[in-house]
Design a protein around this motif. Sequence first.
Motif, PDB file in Angstrom:
ATOM      1  N   ALA A  21      -3.401  10.561  -2.488  1.00 32.76           N
ATOM      2  CA  ALA A  21      -3.276   9.441  -2.448  1.00 32.76           C
ATOM      3  C   ALA A  21      -4.015   8.650  -2.031  1.00 32.76           C
ATOM      4  O   ALA A  21      -4.117   8.169  -0.634  1.00 32.76           O
ATOM      5  CB  ALA A  21      -1.569   9.020  -1.605  1.00 32.76           C
ATOM      6  N   ASP A  79      -5.781   3.978  -1.281  1.00 27.21           N
ATOM      7  CA  ASP A  79      -5.527   2.508  -2.020  1.00 27.21           C
ATOM      8  C   ASP A  79      -6.766   2.476  -2.938  1.00 27.21           C
ATOM      9  O   ASP A  79      -7.373   2.588  -3.688  1.00 27.21           O
ATOM     10  CB  ASP A  79      -6.205   1.604  -0.728  1.00 27.21           C
ATOM     11  CG  ASP A  79      -7.125   1.617  -0.089  1.00 27.21           C
ATOM     12  OD1 ASP A  79      -7.423   2.836  -0.549  1.00 27.21           O
ATOM     13  OD2 ASP A  79      -8.127   0.879  -0.134  1.00 27.21           O
ATOM     14  N   TYR A  96      -4.720   9.150   2.091  1.00 31.53           N
ATOM     15  CA  TYR A  96      -3.530   9.508   2.808  1.00 31.53           C
ATOM     16  C   TYR A  96      -3.610  10.804   2.216  1.00 31.53           C
ATOM     17  O   TYR A  96      -3.554  11.133   1.062  1.00 31.53           O
ATOM     18  CB  TYR A  96      -1.989   9.031   2.527  1.00 31.53           C
ATOM     19  CG  TYR A  96      -2.275   7.415   2.555  1.00 31.53           C
ATOM     20  CD1 TYR A  96      -1.801   7.478   3.980  1.00 31.53           C
ATOM     21  CD2 TYR A  96      -2.466   6.481   2.339  1.00 31.53           C
ATOM     22  CE1 TYR A  96      -2.143   5.866   4.832  1.00 31.53           C
ATOM     23  CE2 TYR A  96      -3.108   4.856   2.353  1.00 31.53           C
ATOM     24  CZ  TYR A  96      -2.582   4.367   3.444  1.00 31.53           C
ATOM     25  OH  TYR A  96      -2.575   3.292   3.830  1.00 31.53           O
ATOM     26  N   LEU A 155       2.496  13.394  -2.499  1.00 28.10           N
ATOM     27  CA  LEU A 155       2.460  12.196  -1.822  1.00 28.10           C
ATOM     28  C   LEU A 155       1.914  10.602  -2.938  1.00 28.10           C
ATOM     29  O   LEU A 155       1.317  11.268  -4.200  1.00 28.10           O
ATOM     30  CB  LEU A 155       0.789  11.624  -1.025  1.00 28.10           C
ATOM     31  CG  LEU A 155       1.153  12.184   0.434  1.00 28.10           C
ATOM     32  CD1 LEU A 155      -0.206  11.877   1.805  1.00 28.10           C
ATOM     33  CD2 LEU A 155       3.002  12.027   1.305  1.00 28.10           C
ATOM     34  N   TYR A 213       1.547   6.148  -3.176  1.00 32.83           N
ATOM     35  CA  TYR A 213       1.005   5.073  -2.217  1.00 32.83           C
ATOM     36  C   TYR A 213       1.568   4.263  -3.796  1.00 32.83           C
ATOM     37  O   TYR A 213       0.009   3.925  -4.207  1.00 32.83           O
ATOM     38  CB  TYR A 213      -0.151   4.925  -1.822  1.00 32.83           C
ATOM     39  CG  TYR A 213      -0.303   3.901  -0.534  1.00 32.83           C
ATOM     40  CD1 TYR A 213       0.322   3.450  -0.381  1.00 32.83           C
ATOM     41  CD2 TYR A 213      -1.598   3.377  -0.710  1.00 32.83           C
ATOM     42  CE1 TYR A 213       0.055   1.862   0.353  1.00 32.83           C
ATOM     43  CE2 TYR A 213      -1.984   1.784  -0.062  1.00 32.83           C
ATOM     44  CZ  TYR A 213      -0.977   1.397   0.789  1.00 32.83           C
ATOM     45  OH  TYR A 213      -0.814   0.126   1.216  1.00 32.83           O
ATOM     46  N   GLU A 251       0.777   0.192  -3.171  1.00 32.91           N
ATOM     47  CA  GLU A 251       0.003  -0.853  -2.554  1.00 32.91           C
ATOM     48  C   GLU A 251       0.921  -2.207  -2.230  1.00 32.91           C
ATOM     49  O   GLU A 251       0.567  -2.176  -1.399  1.00 32.91           O
ATOM     50  CB  GLU A 251      -1.142  -0.747  -2.882  1.00 32.91           C
ATOM     51  CG  GLU A 251      -2.108  -1.333  -1.974  1.00 32.91           C
ATOM     52  CD  GLU A 251      -3.269  -1.048  -2.639  1.00 32.91           C
ATOM     53  OE1 GLU A 251      -4.690  -1.943  -1.866  1.00 32.91           O
ATOM     54  OE2 GLU A 251      -4.112  -0.227  -2.435  1.00 32.91           O
ATOM     55  N   LEU A 296       4.894   4.388   1.688  1.00 30.08           N
ATOM     56  CA  LEU A 296       3.996   6.109   0.984  1.00 30.08           C
ATOM     57  C   LEU A 296       5.119   6.753   0.553  1.00 30.08           C
ATOM     58  O   LEU A 296       6.009   6.624   1.361  1.00 30.08           O
ATOM     59  CB  LEU A 296       3.208   6.060   2.052  1.00 30.08           C
ATOM     60  CG  LEU A 296       2.702   7.338   2.327  1.00 30.08           C
ATOM     61  CD1 LEU A 296       1.429   7.931   0.831  1.00 30.08           C
ATOM     62  CD2 LEU A 296       1.421   8.056   3.384  1.00 30.08           C
TER      63      LEU A 296
END
Length: 86
Positions: free
Chosen positions: A1, A3, A10, A45, A47, A49, A54
């Motif tokens: 994952a 951003d 991640y 995973l 994410y 934001e 997460l």
Amino acid sequence: AMDRKKNILYFADSSNNRIRMLNLTSNVVFSLSSTVGAITNPMGLYYDEDSNVLYVCDPPSVVRGVNLTSGQITIIAGKTGLIGYN
């Protein structure tokens, strides 16, 4: 994952029961210490934001949400120790 700015990656370190964070600007890897013990086998995973959460697939039966601001971990779906669904 990753951003939106593509600065932070991640990833699941399943062999060590950890979630890692790689800062792509500095090339430094961090462990998310709040996950120690609560997440036992991280796989997939995602994410979010906007909420800074997460989402972690923790097989065999649980999806957990890790709030990266507070460090709080909650079960989003499934039940620890129970495989399958009703």
